[in-house]
Design an enzyme around this catalytic site. Structure first.
Site, short mmCIF file in Angstrom:
data_model
loop_
_atom_site.label_atom_id
_atom_site.label_comp_id
_atom_site.label_asym_id
_atom_site.label_seq_id
_atom_site.Cartn_x
_atom_site.Cartn_y
_atom_site.Cartn_z
N ALA A 67 98.37 49.74 11.77
CA ALA A 67 98.88 49.52 13.12
C ALA A 67 98.34 48.18 13.59
O ALA A 67 97.28 47.73 13.15
CB ALA A 67 98.44 50.64 14.04
N GLY A 112 97.64 52.76 9.24
CA GLY A 112 99.04 53.14 9.41
C GLY A 112 99.90 52.79 8.21
O GLY A 112 100.95 53.39 7.99
N GLU A 115 99.40 55.64 6.00
CA GLU A 115 100.07 56.78 6.65
C GLU A 115 101.59 56.72 6.46
O GLU A 115 102.23 57.74 6.23
CB GLU A 115 99.71 56.81 8.14
CG GLU A 115 98.24 57.19 8.37
CD GLU A 115 97.85 57.13 9.84
OE1 GLU A 115 97.85 56.00 10.40
OE2 GLU A 115 97.55 58.17 10.42
N GLU A 135 90.28 53.20 9.97
CA GLU A 135 90.23 53.38 11.43
C GLU A 135 88.82 53.61 11.96
O GLU A 135 88.47 53.16 13.04
CB GLU A 135 91.12 54.58 11.85
CG GLU A 135 92.61 54.32 11.74
CD GLU A 135 93.20 54.67 10.38
OE1 GLU A 135 92.44 54.84 9.41
OE2 GLU A 135 94.44 54.74 10.30
C1 HXC Z 1 96.94 43.03 13.46
C2 HXC Z 1 96.45 42.06 11.44
C3 HXC Z 1 96.25 43.32 10.86
C4 HXC Z 1 96.41 44.47 11.69
C5 HXC Z 1 95.90 41.82 9.36
N1 HXC Z 1 96.25 41.17 10.47
N2 HXC Z 1 95.89 43.14 9.57
N3 HXC Z 1 96.80 41.90 12.72
N4 HXC Z 1 96.75 44.28 12.97
N5 HXC Z 1 96.27 45.72 11.22
C6 HXC Z 1 96.36 39.71 10.67
C7 HXC Z 1 95.01 39.05 10.71
O1 HXC Z 1 94.46 39.13 12.00
C8 HXC Z 1 95.37 37.62 10.33
O2 HXC Z 1 95.92 36.97 11.44
C9 HXC Z 1 96.48 37.82 9.31
O3 HXC Z 1 97.00 39.15 9.52
C10 HXC Z 1 96.01 37.72 7.87
O4 HXC Z 1 94.93 38.62 7.72
P1 HXC Z 1 93.47 38.17 7.22
O5 HXC Z 1 92.50 39.15 7.78
O6 HXC Z 1 93.22 36.73 7.51
O7 HXC Z 1 93.62 38.38 5.65
P2 HXC Z 1 92.49 38.76 4.62
O8 HXC Z 1 91.22 38.02 4.93
O9 HXC Z 1 93.10 38.58 3.26
O10 HXC Z 1 92.21 40.32 4.86
C11 HXC Z 1 93.23 41.26 4.65
C12 HXC Z 1 92.80 42.61 5.27
C13 HXC Z 1 92.42 42.40 6.73
C14 HXC Z 1 91.65 43.20 4.47
C15 HXC Z 1 94.02 43.56 5.13
O11 HXC Z 1 93.46 41.68 7.38
C16 HXC Z 1 92.17 43.69 7.48
O12 HXC Z 1 91.12 44.32 7.31
N6 HXC Z 1 93.13 44.08 8.32
C17 HXC Z 1 93.00 45.25 9.17
C18 HXC Z 1 93.17 46.50 8.38
C19 HXC Z 1 92.97 47.73 9.25
O13 HXC Z 1 91.89 47.94 9.81
N7 HXC Z 1 94.00 48.54 9.35
C20 HXC Z 1 93.98 49.76 10.13
C21 HXC Z 1 94.40 49.45 11.55
S1 HXC Z 1 94.21 50.85 12.59
P3 HXC Z 1 95.52 35.44 11.80
O14 HXC Z 1 96.18 35.19 13.14
O15 HXC Z 1 94.03 35.37 11.83
O16 HXC Z 1 96.13 34.63 10.68
C22 HXC Z 1 95.55 51.81 12.22
C23 HXC Z 1 95.67 53.03 13.09
C24 HXC Z 1 96.94 53.79 12.88
O17 HXC Z 1 96.32 51.53 11.37
C25 HXC Z 1 97.13 54.85 13.93
C26 HXC Z 1 97.39 54.33 15.29
C27 HXC Z 1 97.74 55.40 16.30
#
Ligand code: HXC
Length: 261
Positions: A67, A112, A115, A135
């Site tokens: 998400a 997500g 999911e 999460e």
């Molecule tokens: C918003 C995101 C994102 C996310 C990546 N980006 N994942 N933006 N939401 N979930 C964005 C980054 O901010 C970045 O933007 C660009 O995508 C590239 O990502 P990087 O982090 O620079 O890439 P990298 O270093 O290769 O790392 C990849 C990654 C990391 C390991 C996947 O991006 C990461 O940990 N992302 C979050 C993963 C996460 O926690 N997902 C779960 C979310 S909670 P910029 O502008 O800096 O270029 C969820 C809840 C669901 O899903 C239920 C809700 C009700």
């Protein structure tokens, strides 16, 4: 019919490919994208030109990285609840779609992203795919029914480890846990997903649809009720032209020509 801001939809030879297309944020799911996923799968469910659906993400780095964290950060409790419910409804549109849905997982499938692939019928991953429910690292829990689907797919022991630790794991581990049907080299991913989709598209649409119902309804009920549901659906097959053709073709030692009725 399939004109979206955050999704690409193409249809060829009865196979629809839905691509989440926000590569700058690794295909993260915001509210608009979830609304579009819900709308796309609701329409695909009744589109007569489509028999099988493939879901994937744009680019080679990510399937869906979760998400959208920037979208979620300022939400209050009610908005958080509503966002979770919207995602659950969007993924239910995938799970309830009467056509087989194959996730082609081309990189990060986190939060997500894991999911949404669990709402699909089949999961084929590239060898670079990374899974996880991170999460807990953000002070939240899976909210798009991940606590429910992950537990049903891999069991309580593995689900609790994945959700409590927030650790990422690779495609081989996901395969070992029973999350995946196949792991293939990234370069072959879409060809493999299309080959599986084509194989399934050659079967009868009615028996595919009711096989999905027998499994998905059956697993949510007790064994006896599920078995009765199965028997009713099995009986229903005998009202179809495809059952007559399938069995006649066997008896005549030829390939069946299904007409999806
Ligand atoms: C918003 C995101 C994102 C996310 C990546 N980006 N994942 N933006 N939401 N979930 C964005 C980054 O901010 C970045 O933007 C660009 O995508 C590239 O990502 P990087 O982090 O620079 O890439 P990298 O270093 O290769 O790392 C990849 C990654 C990391 C390991 C996947 O991006 C990461 O940990 N992302 C979050 C993963 C996460 O926690 N997902 C779960 C979310 S909670 P910029 O502008 O800096 O270029 C969820 C809840 C669901 O899903 C239920 C809700 C009700």
């Amino acid at each position: 019919m399939y004109n979206y801001q955050n999704l690409l939809v193409s249809i060829e030879a009865k196979i629809a490919t839905v691509t989440v297309n926000r590569p700058k944020v690794l295909n993260a799911l915001n509210k608009d994208t979830l609304l579009e996923i819900k709308a796309a799968f609701t329409t695909l469910a009744t589109d007569p030109s489509v028999k099988v659906i493939i879901l994937t993400g744009s680019g080679e780095k990510a399937f869906v990285a979760g998400a959208d964290i920037a979208f979620m950060q300022p939400l209050n409790a009610i908005e958080g609840y509503e966002f979770g419910r919207l995602g659950q409804e969007a993924f239910m549109a995938i799970e309830a779609c009467p056509k087989p849905v194959i996730a082609a997982i081309n990189g990060f499938a986190l939060g997500g992203g894991q999911e949404i692939c669990m709402a699909c019928d089949l999961r084929i991953a590239a060898d670079n795919a990374k899974f996880g429910q991170p999460e807990i690292n953000l002070g939240i829990i899976p909210g798009f029914a991940g606590t429910q689907r992950l537990t049903r797919l891999v069991g309580k022991t593995a689900a609790k480890y994945i959700i409590y630790t927030g650790e990422m794991f690779g495609a081989e581990e996901a395969y070992r846990l029973g999350l995946l049907n196949k792991v293939v080299p990234l370069a072959n991913l879409m060809a493999e997903a299309n080959a599986v989709a084509q194989k399934i598209a050659g079967k009868g649409a009615v028996s595919l649809k009711i096989a999905k119902s027998a499994i998905d309804i059956g697993i949510e009920t007790d064994f006896n009720t599920g078995s009765i549901h199965e028997a009713e659906l099995f009986g229903l097959c005998f009202a179809t032209a495809d059952q007559k053709e399938g069995m006649q073709a066997f008896l005549e030692k030829r390939k069946a020509e299904f007409i999806d009725r």
